[in-house]
Design an enzyme around this catalytic site. Sequence first.
Site, PDB file in Angstrom:
ATOM      1  N   GLU A 523      29.336 -36.735 -41.232  1.00  0.00           N
ATOM      2  CA  GLU A 523      28.132 -36.141 -41.821  1.00  0.00           C
ATOM      3  C   GLU A 523      27.926 -36.482 -43.297  1.00  0.00           C
ATOM      4  O   GLU A 523      27.855 -35.593 -44.153  1.00  0.00           O
ATOM      5  CB  GLU A 523      28.156 -34.616 -41.604  1.00  0.00           C
ATOM      6  N   GLU A 639      28.949 -35.538 -29.677  1.00  0.00           N
ATOM      7  CA  GLU A 639      29.073 -34.073 -29.563  1.00  0.00           C
ATOM      8  C   GLU A 639      27.900 -33.501 -28.775  1.00  0.00           C
ATOM      9  O   GLU A 639      27.218 -32.591 -29.229  1.00  0.00           O
ATOM     10  CB  GLU A 639      29.149 -33.424 -30.951  1.00  0.00           C
TER      11      GLU A 639
END
Length: 737
Positions: A523, A639
């Site tokens: 991220e 994910e």
Amino acid sequence: MKSKYIIPIIASSLMILSSCDDNLMEWGKDPSHGEVTGAELPLALVEKISRYEPLKNYSDFPLGNGIGISLYMSDAAYRKIVNENFDEVTPGYEMKHGAMVNAKGEINFTNVDAFVAATKSAGLKVFGHTLIWHSNQNASYLNGIIAPTVIPGSSGTNVLDLASIKAGTFTGWARNNPGKGITTVANSGLTSTSAAIQLASSATSSQAYNLQLTSPNVPIVSGHNYELSFYIKSDVAGKGRISFGNTLNNQYPYKNWYSTTNGTETEAFATTSSWQQVKIKLAPGDFKTGSTTFQFNLDLGYLPNVTYLIDANTLAVVDLDAATGPVNLIANGTFNSGISGWSRANGAADALSAATGASNVYEGSGSMKVVNATSTPADQWRTQIQTTFTSALVAGKSYTISYMIRSEANGSVRCSTTPGSVASYQGDQTTTTAWKLIEWKITAKGGETGFGFDLGGAAGTYYIDNVLVTDGTSSGGGPTAPITIEKTEAEKAKIIGDAMTDWISKMMTHYKTGVFSWDVVNEPMKEDGTLRNGTEGDTAADYFSWVKYLGKDYAVTAFKLARQYGNATDKLFINDYNLESRLDKCDGLIEYVKYIESKGGTVDGIGTQMHIGLTTDKDKIVQMFQKLAASGKLIKISELDIRLGTATPTVAQQASQAEMYQYVIDMYKKYIPVPQQYGITIWGVSDNAKEHEYWLPNESPNLWDANYVRKHAYKGAADGLAGKDVSLGFSGELVKP
């Protein structure tokens, strides 16, 4: 290639011959204990889903699952589902910095080692998640190592007059051998506002006295001990000594200049680019009989072309036997001889002990150590350490309680007076890994006989030193205040860079034979596609921004370290979320990958998390996959889960969820070329509350329900992986009469 087709099943028990109204079952009901967790699905569909093979049998690429290590190791039903349905597992939290690194920066491999061994025996691979992120870090440790340094002031009143030093006139001081110059330089001392004496040796300097500054005569009291100290650094490696005038028996003493434990006595001390304290003690026997003064020389001429800085505020001579400091109303506040006078009022039997060692002692030779085993924020008194005053407090009089404290992780402390009938309570004070001065001013109610430290609010280990209780009465000049030294940005970058190297090198080395794919950086992007920079305003306790201190190249360094210490064939990924909803973020991540590689890093793959819902724009999902495919990198759905927004979804919602799972998998296979298909990881196993205490609670995002029963979504995922409706291959058609 794995089989995409199930062996036909012919069994009369699977034929449904009942009325239309009865051809339903309660979706989510576990026949073993009759619990209802959701809406009803048609029984025919339930029967079809029950006959599907394990998910991995329908996939041509590795099929992964994001799991909790503790659940996998302790829950047999959970573990059975994972082992039967997936090829690879990604620990959701337990491999991250915050889970593995303790308050001292040490890595505890125990839990993950057991997990890696267990999954290996089950035929599963482990995907390492994640090395560098801004969340789930041991932020207390990382912030602690770059925290300001707090150093003690002098041990008592400084008898040197430094006014002329600070003014730059050196009145009363003798610059006998000035070398290239002895001057005062503003804002160059220990702090950004303190001055420093600058002494520069000449190109031919070779003897200690070739660069020499001599003090004025310092008055002494017969029979007293004295301490001379200062902080010094140099631009390059340097060397110096302190010599004395003829009122000392030994004008050129060998000393343990840094006052270290078991340190050796040497002629000279060494200097570096870091500030360090030089300290020398003079006993009564060091002075010639009848001496009333002494002079000292700062001799720094050993080496040529060295520039030294001595902090002008901390150059001090202290009479150690003078009556100094405010009157302390407790008998033992320094702990140099143990913890006598202090007792445990509440807490574990081993909560209170004496501590030694440089990192655990603020000043002197000892401190008080308190261990609080449990966190009870509303009941700070559950771990309580107390002492008594030398005399009871007087009603209406003002008092100050001050102390130095640090903790091995972020903690909490307050003080309270005793007895309870007249008690006062300090507000909760935060503690960190760095020493902190805390003061509490009170007006006595009258009759207070003592006070204590209440440490039950936050579990951890605490060190307390220099406890002072005073009513303002003084018996002479006291020690000077502590000095706080902020680290420079360059120093912080070096420290954090070293911490990153330590973390990644040890993880990659330790798991070199057990983990072969990693999320190296997680991220890194803002929603607009620009790089995070550490100013996003996150205040979570586990937040730490690597990029804030290491700059844009932090990921370059991370990928280089992972490659250096791992295997040449390891697959190294960068990973982010919302790439399907913010295409500008997707573009920014791809451009950052190009930047990393332009700087010598190698990124094997890009992970797109895809935590999505039923209303996620399908056209943008396609565009995202097209953009990722064009990068040429391995692409992983890292994910995947699809939230429904309710713990009790309707039949229609479940059908829509199944359709969305199939759509995402279909589009991945359609737009990501086979050589770039690393695989898909489903994030989580079931809708059980144990998996969703913190992540998507009451959102029903997974393929199994709360009782580990396959949902409609299981069929959608399996059909997507197989590339067809698998149930059409079953023998025996399920129909309503």
